[in-house]
Design an enzyme around this catalytic site. Sequence first.
Site, short mmCIF file in Angstrom:
data_model
loop_
_atom_site.label_atom_id
_atom_site.label_comp_id
_atom_site.label_asym_id
_atom_site.label_seq_id
_atom_site.Cartn_x
_atom_site.Cartn_y
_atom_site.Cartn_z
N GLY A 48 0.83 -1.20 0.00
CA GLY A 48 0.00 0.00 0.00
C GLY A 48 0.86 1.25 0.00
O GLY A 48 1.51 1.56 -0.98
N PHE A 49 0.83 1.97 1.11
CA PHE A 49 1.59 3.21 1.28
C PHE A 49 1.23 4.22 0.21
O PHE A 49 2.09 4.78 -0.45
CB PHE A 49 3.10 2.95 1.31
CG PHE A 49 3.51 2.08 2.46
CD1 PHE A 49 3.74 2.62 3.71
CD2 PHE A 49 3.64 0.71 2.30
CE1 PHE A 49 4.10 1.82 4.78
CE2 PHE A 49 4.01 -0.10 3.35
CZ PHE A 49 4.23 0.46 4.60
N HIS A 50 -0.08 4.43 0.03
CA HIS A 50 -0.56 5.42 -0.91
C HIS A 50 -2.01 5.76 -0.59
O HIS A 50 -2.66 5.10 0.21
CB HIS A 50 -0.44 4.93 -2.35
CG HIS A 50 -1.31 3.77 -2.69
ND1 HIS A 50 -0.90 2.48 -2.52
CD2 HIS A 50 -2.57 3.72 -3.18
CE1 HIS A 50 -1.87 1.66 -2.89
NE2 HIS A 50 -2.92 2.39 -3.29
N ALA A 51 -2.49 6.81 -1.23
CA ALA A 51 -3.90 7.18 -1.20
C ALA A 51 -4.33 7.41 -2.64
O ALA A 51 -3.49 7.51 -3.54
CB ALA A 51 -4.11 8.46 -0.38
N ARG A 96 -3.66 4.25 2.86
CA ARG A 96 -3.82 2.87 3.28
C ARG A 96 -2.50 2.13 3.29
O ARG A 96 -1.64 2.36 2.43
CB ARG A 96 -4.84 2.14 2.42
CG ARG A 96 -4.44 1.63 1.06
CD ARG A 96 -4.43 2.63 -0.09
NE ARG A 96 -5.46 3.64 -0.12
CZ ARG A 96 -6.63 3.54 -0.70
NH1 ARG A 96 -6.93 2.46 -1.38
NH2 ARG A 96 -7.49 4.52 -0.69
#
Length: 133
Positions: A48-51, A96
């Site tokens: 993840g590590f993004h929006a 997330r």
Amino acid sequence: MNLVQWVSFPALGDERGSLVALEGNKSIPFDIKRVYYLFGTQPRVARGFHAHKALRQVAVCVTGKCKMLLDNGTEKAEVWLDSPTQGLIIEGMVWREMRDFSPDCVLLVLASEHYDESDYIRDYESFIKAAAE
């Protein structure tokens, strides 16, 4: 809007087993334009590590489990995804991160739009600035 929003899917079946049907604009609160799933995630690997600016998603652990961190810039929540009959709704502008995948985890994601790199925010500080606007 609550950061953590669940949707339940009725399990259909009989002595032969169970079945869950997912339908766009019915059990899933949007038209489904993309489906993907994560599996074989190695121990201690986080994803993840993004929006997304606008994309809406529903995440379902069809087998196994994983932990999902959600962050809308003012509130954070951590939840376990561990049921094939329950989906986590993830709205736009929510950071997330997924972690603690069980070895048998298959995480299914249903998305409201086709892949569009310009919809991603991949830097957390940029996300916090955009969320504050």
